[in-house]
Design a protein around this motif. Structure first.
Motif, PDB file in Angstrom:
ATOM      1  N   MET A   1      28.784  16.779 -26.996  1.00  0.00           N
ATOM      2  CA  MET A   1      29.314  17.347 -25.759  1.00  0.00           C
ATOM      3  C   MET A   1      29.310  18.879 -25.798  1.00  0.00           C
ATOM      4  N   THR A   2      29.656  19.454 -26.961  1.00  0.00           N
ATOM      5  CA  THR A   2      29.639  20.911 -27.083  1.00  0.00           C
ATOM      6  C   THR A   2      28.231  21.452 -26.859  1.00  0.00           C
ATOM      7  N   TYR A   3      27.256  20.812 -27.481  1.00  0.00           N
ATOM      8  CA  TYR A   3      25.873  21.254 -27.338  1.00  0.00           C
ATOM      9  C   TYR A   3      25.425  21.153 -25.876  1.00  0.00           C
ATOM     10  N   PHE A   4      25.812  20.071 -25.224  1.00  0.00           N
ATOM     11  CA  PHE A   4      25.406  19.871 -23.837  1.00  0.00           C
ATOM     12  C   PHE A   4      25.919  20.996 -22.940  1.00  0.00           C
ATOM     13  N   PHE A   5      27.116  21.479 -23.221  1.00  0.00           N
ATOM     14  CA  PHE A   5      27.700  22.520 -22.377  1.00  0.00           C
ATOM     15  C   PHE A   5      27.182  23.918 -22.699  1.00  0.00           C
ATOM     16  N   CYS A   6      26.759  24.158 -23.970  1.00  0.00           N
ATOM     17  CA  CYS A   6      26.381  25.533 -24.306  1.00  0.00           C
ATOM     18  C   CYS A   6      24.880  25.766 -24.525  1.00  0.00           C
ATOM     19  N   ALA A   7      24.082  24.732 -24.760  1.00  0.00           N
ATOM     20  CA  ALA A   7      22.652  24.927 -25.020  1.00  0.00           C
ATOM     21  C   ALA A   7      21.925  25.409 -23.768  1.00  0.00           C
ATOM     22  N   GLU A   8      20.929  26.260 -23.982  1.00  0.00           N
ATOM     23  CA  GLU A   8      20.175  26.830 -22.865  1.00  0.00           C
ATOM     24  C   GLU A   8      19.481  25.762 -22.033  1.00  0.00           C
ATOM     25  N   GLU A   9      18.945  24.718 -22.712  1.00  0.00           N
ATOM     26  CA  GLU A   9      18.214  23.689 -21.980  1.00  0.00           C
ATOM     27  C   GLU A   9      19.149  22.716 -21.260  1.00  0.00           C
ATOM     28  N   CYS A  10      20.465  22.867 -21.494  1.00  0.00           N
ATOM     29  CA  CYS A  10      21.450  22.024 -20.805  1.00  0.00           C
ATOM     30  C   CYS A  10      22.199  22.884 -19.791  1.00  0.00           C
ATOM     31  N   LEU A  11      23.530  23.036 -19.938  1.00  0.00           N
ATOM     32  CA  LEU A  11      24.290  23.809 -18.959  1.00  0.00           C
ATOM     33  C   LEU A  11      24.320  25.305 -19.246  1.00  0.00           C
ATOM     34  N   GLY A  12      24.132  25.687 -20.515  1.00  0.00           N
ATOM     35  CA  GLY A  12      24.041  27.104 -20.866  1.00  0.00           C
ATOM     36  C   GLY A  12      25.322  27.899 -20.695  1.00  0.00           C
ATOM     37  N   LEU A  13      26.487  27.255 -20.841  1.00  0.00           N
ATOM     38  CA  LEU A  13      27.758  27.954 -20.710  1.00  0.00           C
ATOM     39  C   LEU A  13      28.110  28.683 -22.006  1.00  0.00           C
ATOM     40  N   SER A  14      29.048  29.604 -21.950  1.00  0.00           N
ATOM     41  CA  SER A  14      29.446  30.349 -23.142  1.00  0.00           C
ATOM     42  C   SER A  14      30.195  29.435 -24.108  1.00  0.00           C
ATOM     43  N   THR A  15      30.203  29.828 -25.373  1.00  0.00           N
ATOM     44  CA  THR A  15      30.912  29.028 -26.380  1.00  0.00           C
ATOM     45  C   THR A  15      32.412  29.011 -26.112  1.00  0.00           C
ATOM     46  N   LYS A  16      32.934  30.026 -25.427  1.00  0.00           N
ATOM     47  CA  LYS A  16      34.365  30.056 -25.106  1.00  0.00           C
ATOM     48  C   LYS A  16      34.752  28.894 -24.198  1.00  0.00           C
ATOM     49  N   VAL A  17      33.777  28.450 -23.416  1.00  0.00           N
ATOM     50  CA  VAL A  17      34.004  27.296 -22.547  1.00  0.00           C
ATOM     51  C   VAL A  17      33.577  26.009 -23.239  1.00  0.00           C
ATOM     52  N   ALA A  18      32.402  26.048 -23.855  1.00  0.00           N
ATOM     53  CA  ALA A  18      31.816  24.828 -24.430  1.00  0.00           C
ATOM     54  C   ALA A  18      32.643  24.268 -25.579  1.00  0.00           C
TER      55      ALA A  18
END
Length: 479
Positions: free
Chosen positions: A437-454
């Motif tokens: 789930m963390t990868y999905f939220f922060c990876a560029e090819e997924c949602l690309g959100l900041s680690t502070k959110v992910a």
């Protein structure tokens, strides 16, 4: 070097100690297996235990523990910890239960197994996930070897048609077409064990080459306990996703049913499933050590490894083999890093055929029915093979670990129903949920959100999955 030896000892000890705990929790018995009861001469065929182990190793390994481990080495020797503990407490557990739950359910594909224990919605999700992952794996394990063949031929001065990766890609896909629908014991059961041995020999050659060369020193974890990635990618959760097959891999759960359909006894599961995963962990540990020790470190960062990987993963593997084994390394590279992934690729497409067969209830005893599924699968594989390799690999990695997460939750529900210690699977399931789930939220090819959110969202979702599971265990079971 001490770090490497300790991790190697832990992996081997983990097979005998924790692997036995896992086996005792499942409690295999003397019931008749699907290979004996259903034996159809195509997919259900009894094979000896040593052959089951080597075929399973070859099916689940391929390029995974090599490409993933070398990419993981960009973070430095901290990757040794994930390979070691991931293999013992997550990967081995995942592989054992995916294989044994398939065996307990007539050798069913993993998507059908998930449906039995998690419901029809999850079964359909897993069907889609499995087919998509298997096509990507088959494609990755065609494009990679094609690239390495061209690299090897180019170094020999070969030009023209044979120096074109497109030609080799189509040759490999043609082989996949044949191997996907013929009986499992015609090619896979006869010659694949030999290639499995080659994969092991190549790994041994690499580590011996490192140990005997005074110019190479495997760095210690305690003196390099930092993020050494040249572009600063965070360890959590990128390293865990990148290493993939070298620690835990959902792809393995799609391959385990192949051997679950060929086991003579349930008691072979510890050696075949948990043992093959430990062997893959050892191979990954060796290749990670190669990436950490052979290449230059600048300013505490893995710059040398990053530079060689920039030339392509195939070129990097060729370079390691040459530097550790010389001319012999070229031959082993051709066998271990060309033939072995090809053999994983064809079993990936074979598994995809079986998932579709289980999904749409297509009898596989007749060749024309098998061809009906093989043709469209290979056509899709040919299309994916022409996409950007780096993008396909990144999506494969995330899909792979998400699949592993779901399988671990499936095993947890099975253990709950059987009134056994479900924490042995629920804990790694929660951990992999956080990773995925963390990868999905922060990876560029997924949602690309900041680690502070992910980071917090990933952990909250993992806790929520655990909460849903615990809530389910509080409900009265149906008779």
């Amino acid at each position: 070097m001490i770090s490497f030896i300790i991790c190697l000892a832990l992996l081997i000890g983990g097979y005998f100690v924790y692997g036995k705990v896992v086996e005792n929790t499942f409690a295999p018995d003397d019931r008749e297996t699907p290979a004996v009861r259903i034996n159809d001469g195509v997919d259900y065929v009894v094979m000896p235990q040593w052959k089951l182990f080597l075929v399973q190793l070859l099916n689940i390994a391929g390029l995974g523990p090599i490409f993933g481990a070398m990419q993981g080495a960009l973070w430095g020797p901290v990757v040794f910890l994930w390979i070691t503990f991931g293999t013992i407490f997550a990967g081995g557990v995942h592989d054992y239960f995916s294989g044994m739950l398939s065996e307990r359910n007539d050798g069913a594909s993993i998507s059908e197994v998930c449906g039995i224990y998690l419901g029809n919605v999850m079964k359909n999700v897993m069907r889609v996930f499995s087919v998509v992952l298997l096509v990507m794996v088959g494609t990755v394990f065609a494009v990679g070897p094609a690239g390495l063949i061209v690299t090897l031929l180019g170094n020999k001065g070969v030009t023209g048609v044979l120096a074109n990766p497109e030609v080799w890609l189509w040759i490999i896909l043609a082989y996949y077409f044949v191997a996907t629908f013929i009986s499992i014991d015609k090619i896979i059961g006869r010659i694949y064990p030999l290639f499995g041995i080659c994969l092991i020999v190549m790994a041994v050659g690499v580590i011996v080459g490192i140990f005997t060369n005074p110019n190479y020193t495997i760095p210690e974890i305690w003196t390099h306990f930092t993020n050494m990635h040249p572009v600063g990618k965070p360890i959590w959760s990128f390293m865990f996703i990148t290493v993939a097959c070298g620690a835990i891999s959902g792809f393995h759960s799609t391959q385990s049913p192949l051997m679950a359909r060929c086991m003579k006894s349930e008691k072979q599961g510890h050696f075949v499933f948990y043992g093959a995963m430990v062997a893959e962990g050892v191979i990954a540990l060796i290749w990670a050590a190669a990436g950490c020790s052979i290449y230059k470190i600048t300013g505490g960062l893995s710059t040398g490894l990053n530079d060689i990987l920039a030339n392509g993963q195939s070129a990097a593997i060729y370079d390691v083999c040459i530097k550790t084994m010389g001319g012999v390394g070229v031959a082993l590279a051709m066998i271990g890093v060309i033939v072995c992934p090809i053999t994983s690729g064809d079993t990936a497409f074979r598994s995809a055929r079986l998932v579709l067969a289980d999904w749409f209830k297509v009898d596989q005893n007749k060749m024309q029915k098998r061809l009906m599924l093989c043709v469209p699968l290979l056509a899709v594989g040919a299309f994916v093979g022409h996409l950007d390799y780096a993008i396909v690999w990144r999506y494969f990695s995330w899909t792979n670990q998400t699949l592993a997460m779901i399988v671990l939750w499936t095993a947890s529900m099975y253990l709950f129903r059987e009134k056994k210690n479900y924490w042995i699977t629920a804990v790694p399931a929660t951990f992999m949920s956080a990773v995925s789930m963390t990868y999905f939220f922060c990876a560029e090819e997924c949602l690309g959100l900041s680690t502070k959110v992910a980071y917090p969202v990933g952990i909250i979702l993992a806790a929520a999955f655990l909460g849903i599971f615990i809530h389910a265990t509080k409900k009265p079971m149906k008779a």
